[in-house]
Design a protein around this motif. Structure first.
Motif, PDB file in Angstrom:
ATOM      1  N   ILE A 224      41.025  -6.144  30.384  1.00 32.77           N
ATOM      2  CA  ILE A 224      41.859  -4.957  30.600  1.00 32.77           C
ATOM      3  C   ILE A 224      41.327  -4.266  31.840  1.00 32.77           C
ATOM      4  O   ILE A 224      40.126  -3.952  31.932  1.00 32.77           O
ATOM      5  CB  ILE A 224      41.779  -4.002  29.391  1.00 32.77           C
ATOM      6  CG1 ILE A 224      42.297  -4.695  28.132  1.00 32.77           C
ATOM      7  CG2 ILE A 224      42.549  -2.715  29.670  1.00 32.77           C
ATOM      8  CD1 ILE A 224      42.078  -3.882  26.872  1.00 32.77           C
ATOM      9  N   SER A 225      42.182  -4.035  32.827  1.00 32.95           N
ATOM     10  CA  SER A 225      41.745  -3.351  34.047  1.00 32.95           C
ATOM     11  C   SER A 225      42.000  -1.856  33.915  1.00 32.95           C
ATOM     12  O   SER A 225      42.958  -1.429  33.272  1.00 32.95           O
ATOM     13  CB  SER A 225      42.481  -3.899  35.267  1.00 32.95           C
ATOM     14  OG  SER A 225      43.879  -3.759  35.110  1.00 32.95           O
ATOM     15  N   THR A 226      41.122  -1.053  34.516  1.00 29.61           N
ATOM     16  CA  THR A 226      41.249   0.401  34.473  1.00 29.61           C
ATOM     17  C   THR A 226      41.737   0.920  35.812  1.00 29.61           C
ATOM     18  O   THR A 226      41.682   0.227  36.828  1.00 29.61           O
ATOM     19  CB  THR A 226      39.898   1.046  34.114  1.00 29.61           C
ATOM     20  OG1 THR A 226      38.939   0.735  35.145  1.00 29.61           O
ATOM     21  CG2 THR A 226      39.376   0.515  32.791  1.00 29.61           C
ATOM     22  N   GLN A 227      42.173   2.177  35.834  1.00 31.29           N
ATOM     23  CA  GLN A 227      42.757   2.741  37.052  1.00 31.29           C
ATOM     24  C   GLN A 227      41.746   2.842  38.192  1.00 31.29           C
ATOM     25  O   GLN A 227      42.120   2.803  39.366  1.00 31.29           O
ATOM     26  CB  GLN A 227      43.323   4.135  36.752  1.00 31.29           C
ATOM     27  CG  GLN A 227      44.575   4.103  35.876  1.00 31.29           C
ATOM     28  CD  GLN A 227      45.144   5.493  35.661  1.00 31.29           C
ATOM     29  OE1 GLN A 227      44.458   6.488  35.863  1.00 31.29           O
ATOM     30  NE2 GLN A 227      46.396   5.560  35.251  1.00 31.29           N
ATOM     31  N   ASP A 228      40.466   2.968  37.857  1.00 34.95           N
ATOM     32  CA  ASP A 228      39.451   3.120  38.903  1.00 34.95           C
ATOM     33  C   ASP A 228      38.867   1.787  39.360  1.00 34.95           C
ATOM     34  O   ASP A 228      37.869   1.742  40.077  1.00 34.95           O
ATOM     35  CB  ASP A 228      38.317   4.031  38.431  1.00 34.95           C
ATOM     36  CG  ASP A 228      37.658   3.513  37.152  1.00 34.95           C
ATOM     37  OD1 ASP A 228      38.086   2.458  36.661  1.00 34.95           O
ATOM     38  OD2 ASP A 228      36.724   4.169  36.666  1.00 34.95           O
ATOM     39  N   GLY A 229      39.467   0.676  38.947  1.00 32.14           N
ATOM     40  CA  GLY A 229      39.002  -0.631  39.397  1.00 32.14           C
ATOM     41  C   GLY A 229      37.997  -1.279  38.477  1.00 32.14           C
ATOM     42  O   GLY A 229      37.436  -2.334  38.818  1.00 32.14           O
ATOM     43  N   GLY A 230      37.760  -0.695  37.312  1.00 33.14           N
ATOM     44  CA  GLY A 230      36.837  -1.277  36.356  1.00 33.14           C
ATOM     45  C   GLY A 230      37.541  -2.221  35.402  1.00 33.14           C
ATOM     46  O   GLY A 230      38.756  -2.438  35.483  1.00 33.14           O
ATOM     47  N   TYR A 231      36.764  -2.785  34.468  1.00 37.23           N
ATOM     48  CA  TYR A 231      37.318  -3.741  33.523  1.00 37.23           C
ATOM     49  C   TYR A 231      36.677  -3.582  32.149  1.00 37.23           C
ATOM     50  O   TYR A 231      35.512  -3.188  32.026  1.00 37.23           O
ATOM     51  CB  TYR A 231      37.081  -5.183  34.000  1.00 37.23           C
ATOM     52  CG  TYR A 231      37.810  -5.546  35.269  1.00 37.23           C
ATOM     53  CD1 TYR A 231      39.100  -6.052  35.225  1.00 37.23           C
ATOM     54  CD2 TYR A 231      37.205  -5.374  36.513  1.00 37.23           C
ATOM     55  CE1 TYR A 231      39.786  -6.389  36.390  1.00 37.23           C
ATOM     56  CE2 TYR A 231      37.867  -5.711  37.686  1.00 37.23           C
ATOM     57  CZ  TYR A 231      39.159  -6.215  37.610  1.00 37.23           C
ATOM     58  OH  TYR A 231      39.826  -6.541  38.764  1.00 37.23           O
ATOM     59  N   ILE A 232      37.457  -3.921  31.122  1.00 40.28           N
ATOM     60  CA  ILE A 232      36.949  -4.037  29.755  1.00 40.28           C
ATOM     61  C   ILE A 232      37.258  -5.455  29.315  1.00 40.28           C
ATOM     62  O   ILE A 232      38.406  -5.899  29.381  1.00 40.28           O
ATOM     63  CB  ILE A 232      37.618  -3.027  28.811  1.00 40.28           C
ATOM     64  CG1 ILE A 232      37.371  -1.592  29.305  1.00 40.28           C
ATOM     65  CG2 ILE A 232      37.095  -3.193  27.387  1.00 40.28           C
ATOM     66  CD1 ILE A 232      38.141  -0.536  28.545  1.00 40.28           C
ATOM     67  N   VAL A 344      32.781  -2.871  32.597  1.00 36.08           N
ATOM     68  CA  VAL A 344      32.311  -2.830  33.983  1.00 36.08           C
ATOM     69  C   VAL A 344      32.895  -1.588  34.643  1.00 36.08           C
ATOM     70  O   VAL A 344      34.114  -1.420  34.709  1.00 36.08           O
ATOM     71  CB  VAL A 344      32.721  -4.101  34.755  1.00 36.08           C
ATOM     72  CG1 VAL A 344      32.288  -3.995  36.213  1.00 36.08           C
ATOM     73  CG2 VAL A 344      32.103  -5.337  34.111  1.00 36.08           C
ATOM     74  N   VAL A 345      32.019  -0.710  35.120  1.00 38.17           N
ATOM     75  CA  VAL A 345      32.433   0.568  35.709  1.00 38.17           C
ATOM     76  C   VAL A 345      32.083   0.574  37.192  1.00 38.17           C
ATOM     77  O   VAL A 345      30.922   0.371  37.563  1.00 38.17           O
ATOM     78  CB  VAL A 345      31.723   1.749  35.009  1.00 38.17           C
ATOM     79  CG1 VAL A 345      32.185   3.071  35.615  1.00 38.17           C
ATOM     80  CG2 VAL A 345      31.981   1.720  33.510  1.00 38.17           C
ATOM     81  N   LYS A 346      33.086   0.775  38.043  1.00 38.00           N
ATOM     82  CA  LYS A 346      32.829   0.883  39.479  1.00 38.00           C
ATOM     83  C   LYS A 346      32.375   2.310  39.798  1.00 38.00           C
ATOM     84  O   LYS A 346      33.059   3.279  39.467  1.00 38.00           O
ATOM     85  CB  LYS A 346      34.092   0.546  40.277  1.00 38.00           C
ATOM     86  CG  LYS A 346      34.392  -0.939  40.385  1.00 38.00           C
ATOM     87  CD  LYS A 346      35.647  -1.197  41.189  1.00 38.00           C
ATOM     88  CE  LYS A 346      35.540  -0.655  42.603  1.00 38.00           C
ATOM     89  NZ  LYS A 346      36.719  -1.005  43.414  1.00 38.00           N
ATOM     90  N   THR A 347      31.204   2.428  40.425  1.00 37.64           N
ATOM     91  CA  THR A 347      30.688   3.750  40.789  1.00 37.64           C
ATOM     92  C   THR A 347      30.643   3.884  42.304  1.00 37.64           C
ATOM     93  O   THR A 347      30.272   2.948  43.009  1.00 37.64           O
ATOM     94  CB  THR A 347      29.281   3.967  40.205  1.00 37.64           C
ATOM     95  OG1 THR A 347      28.445   2.868  40.588  1.00 37.64           O
ATOM     96  CG2 THR A 347      29.328   4.045  38.691  1.00 37.64           C
TER      97      THR A 347
END
Length: 502
Positions: A224-232, A344-347
């Motif tokens: 699952i992709s998130t709006q900030d470019g991360g993933y679950i 995975v969180v893009k910082t």
């Protein structure tokens, strides 16, 4: 005549020594270089590397020795780890000779010393007339930790490395290795003994092995992709084990640099994770029963069920990660089919990463000491020292990996030792507990607080470094490294007293 590999190695050593601004003699720097390459993936700081160096006459052919339990370094002032059954104890023993070949004598010395040092019936005190105090202190660390876990049947592995600038090893030298194995197995019959000769070519290859900056995780299905470019994503346990391991199956320790908690051994939560892993219930997947892993990254991309993660830092899920690593390392569970949840969180920057660390770790009870590196005072000290040309190692090994000059890197424990020695006049306490001072709340609060002028930290570092240079240059009597280590904080306390007339 030197070979191409020897010329390249000598050039590499000269360049790195100059770049790091090292004042070590050639033999000493060669050994530091070798030890750093051997232990590269275990992410030791320069302070930790130096703590393991024991070459000073009476060293039994051992130039440095380090003990790890489940990839965690055990130091002289460390609390013994309460590991679980089949915990892994790794003993790394390094011997280096700044020569153009390999000889039989160094291995023969290791055989002789192994017969003493690893014979538990011989007390440390009975060996003091034969071996130096630094070696015996580190051997005592191994003995105490091994005996502490003996009832849990730990997996014991000895890793010997013999390095020189030689290009080949004579068969007569190689044959000595079997004698060393037999000697150790006489005292630890189930121990695994690995021995490696590090030639000029191998040393060059080790130095070229860079830290993994980008690594892929193979997923069970599309994430699952998130709006900030991360993933679950859901990741098979074996694939996650592969992600946190290098090509040799060793844990990639620097993936955990940003985690604010150390591996907690056999605490309740780890026992639960271990039980969940060892009980394979087809009706319950592992990720149903576990909070999962949080990874920060500078970037992440997805293609063909593979998630490519740039500059991964595992900021939450260290306990789970270590248990998964131990599970596959010990049990060799090749048929494992369960999964773990990975976020995975893009910082964007360091501040964003710290917010993620604090937020994701707030769900469990964390000792205040675990958050210390993220305290505002350390960021203030970091900024102030940088303006003075010093690099504060608030994030362990960040500046070491950036190849900053050795004498310009200041670690948090080292600064704590200096401050305690002078402001609290406890140089003996500071010397004896380099890694545990900041773990004690009262000690920490007395060392790092806003009532201390920030310029005082810099001044004390400046005085300490000046004292250490003077001790190294002292000729009558000539002081060796352990002697300097024993008196340097006392000397600084005395010098500050004279300067301030206190």
């Amino acid at each position: 005549m030197s070979t191409n590999q020897q010329i390249i190695l000598n050039t590499l050593l000269d360049q790195q020594k100059n770049n790091l601004g090292s004042t070590l003699k050639e033999d000493d720097y060669f050994h530091l270089f070798v030890t750093e390459q051997v232990l590269k993936n275990l992410e030791l700081s320069y302070d930790e590397l130096l703590e393991g160096i024991v070459d000073n006459g009476g060293d039994g052919g051992i130039d440095s020795i380090y003990t790890f339990v489940n990839s965690e370094l055990i130091q002289r002032d460390s609390v013994l780890i309460d590991g679980k059954r089949n915990s892994i104890i790794d003993v790394y023993i390094v011997q280096s000779k700044n020569t153009s070949g390999f000889g039989e004598t160094p291995i023969e010395k290791c055989i002789s010393s192994a017969n003493d040092l690893f014979d538990l019936t011989k007390s440390i005190d009975s060996l003091r007339t034969v071996y130096n105090s630094d070696l015996l202190a580190n051997i005592d660390v191994f003995r105490k930790q091994y005996l502490h876990l003996a009832s849990k049947f730990p997996v014991l592995r000895f890793h010997y490395y013999y390095a020189s600038k030689g290009v080949e090893v004579h068969d007569n030298v190689k044959r000595k290795v079997d004698n060393l194995r037999n000697t150790i197995n006489k005292h630890f019959d189930k121990a695994e003994i690995n021995f490696e000769f590090l030639t000029a070519s191998k040393l060059i290859d080790l130095s070229r092995r860079e830290q993994i900056k980008t690594k892929a995780i193979s997923l069970l299905d599309n994430p699952i992709s998130t709006q900030d470019g991360g993933y679950i994503a859901i990741v098979p346990l074996k694939n996650y084990f592969d992600f946190i391991s290098d090509e040799n199956g060793d844990l990639i320790k620097y993936f955990f640099d940003s985690n604010i908690r150390d591996y907690q051994g056999s605490v309740e939560v780890n026992t639960g994770i271990k039980e969940t892993l060892s009980t394979d219930n087809p009706a319950e997947d592992f990720w149903w029963l576990n909070n999962g892993i949080t990874i920060t990254a500078s970037d992440a991309t997805f293609a063909s069920k593979r998630l490519l993660v740039e500059e991964p830092q595992i900021v939450n899920g260290l306990q789970t990660s270590f248990e998964i690593y131990n599970y596959f390392t010990i049990s060799k569970a090749d048929t494992e089919s369960r999964n773990v949840l990975v976020r995975v969180v893009k910082t964007k920057d360091e501040r964003s990463r710290l917010k993620v660390i604090k937020a994701t770790n707030s769900q469990t009870n964390i000792p205040p000491a675990s958050l210390r590196a993220t305290d505002p005072i350390h960021r203030d000290i970091e900024d102030y020292l940088l303006a003075k040309g010093l690099y504060y190692d608030r994030r362990k090994n960040y500046h070491k990996n950036q190849l900053r000059p050795i004498n310009k890197i200041v670690s948090i424990p080292y600064l704590a030792q200096i401050v305690m020695s002078v402001t609290q006049q406890k140089p003996d306490y500071a010397r004896a507990r380099p890694s545990t001072i900041i773990k004690n709340n009262s000690d920490y609060d007395g060392i790092f607080n806003t009532s201390i002028p920030i310029e005082l930290y810099y001044k004390l570092i400046e005085i300490q470094q000046s004292i250490e240079l003077s001790l190294k240059a002292f000729d009558s009597p000539k002081l060796n490294r352990p002697q300097i280590g024993d008196i340097k904080f006392h000397a600084t306390m005395y010098a500050v007293g004279k300067l301030t007339r206190a």
